[in-house]
Design an enzyme around this catalytic site. Structure first.
Site, PDB file in Angstrom:
ATOM      1  N   TYR A 142       0.819  -1.219   0.000  1.00  0.00           N
ATOM      2  CA  TYR A 142       0.000   0.000   0.000  1.00  0.00           C
ATOM      3  C   TYR A 142       0.852   1.268   0.000  1.00  0.00           C
ATOM      4  CZ  TYR A 142      -4.050  -2.932   1.106  1.00  0.00           C
ATOM      5  OH  TYR A 142      -5.040  -3.879   1.073  1.00  0.00           O
ATOM      6  N   LYS A 188       3.544 -15.280   1.604  1.00  0.00           N
ATOM      7  CA  LYS A 188       3.500 -15.954   0.294  1.00  0.00           C
ATOM      8  C   LYS A 188       4.946 -16.259  -0.087  1.00  0.00           C
ATOM      9  CE  LYS A 188       1.061 -17.364  -3.272  1.00  0.00           C
ATOM     10  NZ  LYS A 188       0.217 -18.567  -3.186  1.00  0.00           N
ATOM     11  N   ASP A 220      -2.899 -18.092   0.670  1.00  0.00           N
ATOM     12  CA  ASP A 220      -4.037 -18.752   0.022  1.00  0.00           C
ATOM     13  C   ASP A 220      -4.566 -19.885   0.906  1.00  0.00           C
ATOM     14  OD1 ASP A 220      -1.497 -19.757  -0.498  1.00  0.00           O
ATOM     15  OD2 ASP A 220      -2.017 -20.585  -2.455  1.00  0.00           O
ATOM     16  N   ASP A 244      -5.379  -7.164   5.521  1.00  0.00           N
ATOM     17  CA  ASP A 244      -6.592  -6.446   5.148  1.00  0.00           C
ATOM     18  C   ASP A 244      -7.661  -7.457   4.708  1.00  0.00           C
ATOM     19  OD1 ASP A 244      -8.302  -4.428   4.490  1.00  0.00           O
ATOM     20  OD2 ASP A 244      -7.155  -3.671   2.786  1.00  0.00           O
ATOM     21  N   ASP A 248     -10.984  -9.158   7.137  1.00  0.00           N
ATOM     22  CA  ASP A 248     -12.384  -9.038   6.705  1.00  0.00           C
ATOM     23  C   ASP A 248     -13.035 -10.411   6.597  1.00  0.00           C
ATOM     24  OD1 ASP A 248     -12.375  -6.310   6.610  1.00  0.00           O
ATOM     25  OD2 ASP A 248     -13.286  -6.209   4.608  1.00  0.00           O
TER      26      ASP A 248
END
Ligand code: NAD
Length: 356
Positions: A142, A188, A220, A244, A248
């Protein structure tokens, strides 16, 4: 009597309605526990843009820096969707986090037995879930430079320095020490260099916490495991973008985003806010669920002011109110005995605390 300065940012949409209820509850617990809270209101978001042309006036940043903690509602709304990026309400929050050096976002997810059916997930999968997502907040893709979009090609850069990884990993391990002593670090590392540094660094930090069990998971797989068997997790440690998304996903276990608090810590002063946005679709109707904000106020007492007993009082009162069947409209379908407004929910929690 000790007095703490609390910067209050009500923000946009349902922000003012839900923050007012949290303040009502803070007033009653502080009185019971003999400390004072001195509130000072500041503008941020769309309301700040309307008043000053700036989504985060300097006065807000300075006031927050001087406070002992920040209680925040929510910002944003359709009205400001088409503003340039630097004027959007959300950029106010990003700037505040950066200015205060808030690099760690903590999102607890606990499932209330009484609301287990409110989740879209199966009760037998989520019963007893109690996990904490620790997300790095000021680095990663970000914020990484360069970032480019020339109309033909666009890219962002995912960067983490070793120091950034060490400090967020420490927050996760320290949190785990106060919980079930398990950290699952999510990355990852099979594809990304930045994740390989992340993994190696987390391993190094883990050496200082021999009582904490560390595991690693690719993002994943973590997304899948959260749905398959979420009870396996205690603390999930991860970077900005993965956190993030995973936080959620995890939030869906509780059945309403109106129930979930969060805190951003690690810098000059902690910021406490519900995980949801400004819900412009229900703003001003008095039907928003204030519990996420009230639980955020409880986190504020616990983490920034060290008022564990006052925080426990709030958490117990909320459990009691939910087990007795009080519900705001978002949860009215789930064993509601009384459907109440935002304000009534606040009043009922206040009564429970007074009687405790
Ligand atoms: P949202 O979280 O505001 O709302 C999503 C849905 O959940 C809506 O149907 C809303 O009515 C409902 N909801 C949210 N909070 C609720 C509560 N306390 N009680 C009952 N129902 C609730 O997300 P969105 O609609 O995608 O975004 C609206 C605005 O909020 C946007 O401008 C967005 O940028 C902003 N936003 C702000 C923050 C923040 O302030 N930290 C976070 C996320 C989104």
């Amino acid at each position: 009597m000790k007095t703490y300065d609390i910067a209050v940012i009500k923000g946009d949409g349902i922000g003012p309605e839900i923050v007012d209820e949290a303040i009502k509850i803070l007033d009653v617990v502080s009185k019971k526990e003999n400390f004072n809270l001195n509130y000072k209101e500041y503008l941020m978001g769309g309301c700040a843009y309307e008043a000053t042309g700036n989504p985060i006036p300097d006065e807000t940043i300075e006031g927050c820096k001087k406070s002992d903690a920040i209680l925040f509602g929510s910002i944003g709304g359709y009205k400001w969707d088409n503003l340039p990026r630097e004027l959007k309400p959300e950029s106010g929050l990003l700037k505040l986090r950066k200015e205060l050096g808030l690099f760690a976002n903590l999102r607890p997810v606990a499932v209330f037995d009484e609301l287990i059916e409110a989740s879209s997930m199966k009760p037998e999968v989520i019963k007893g879930v109690d996990l904490l997502v620790v997300r790095e907040l000021t680095g990663g893709i970000y914020f990484g430079e360069p970032r480019v979009n020339d109309g033909q090609k666009a890219y962002n850069t995912m960067v983490y320095s070793k120091d950034e990884i060490i400090r967020i990993a420490k927050v996760a391990f320290e949190s785990a020490m106060k919980r079930d002593k398990k950290v699952c670090s999510v990355d990852k590392a099979n594809v990304l260099e930045v994740s390989r540094l992340w993994r190696a660094t987390v391993e190094e930090v883990a050496l200082d916490y021999p009582r904490v069990e560390l595991s690693h998971m690719f993002v994943d797989n973590a997304a899948m495991q959260l749905v398959r068997d979420p009870r396996q997790f205690d603390v999930i440690l991860t970077g900005n973008i993965f956190g993030d998304i995973l936080s959620d996903e995890a939030s869906m276990m509780s059945g309403s985003i109106g129930l979930l608090p969060s805190s951003s810590i690690g810098g000059i002063v902690g910021l406490y806010e519900p995980i949801h946005g400004s819900a412009p679709d229900i703003a001003g109707q008095g039907i928003a669920n204030p519990i996420a904000t009230i639980l955020s106020a409880s986190m504020m007492l616990r983490y920034s002011l060290g008022k564990t007993k006052a925080a426990d009082m709030i958490d117990s009162a909320i459990k009691e109110v939910l087990s007795e069947g009080y519900r705001t409209a978002d949860l009215a379908k789930y064993h509601a005995k009384v459907v109440c407004s935002t304000q009534e929910m606040g009043d009922i929690i206040v009564e429970k605390i007074k009687k405790a």
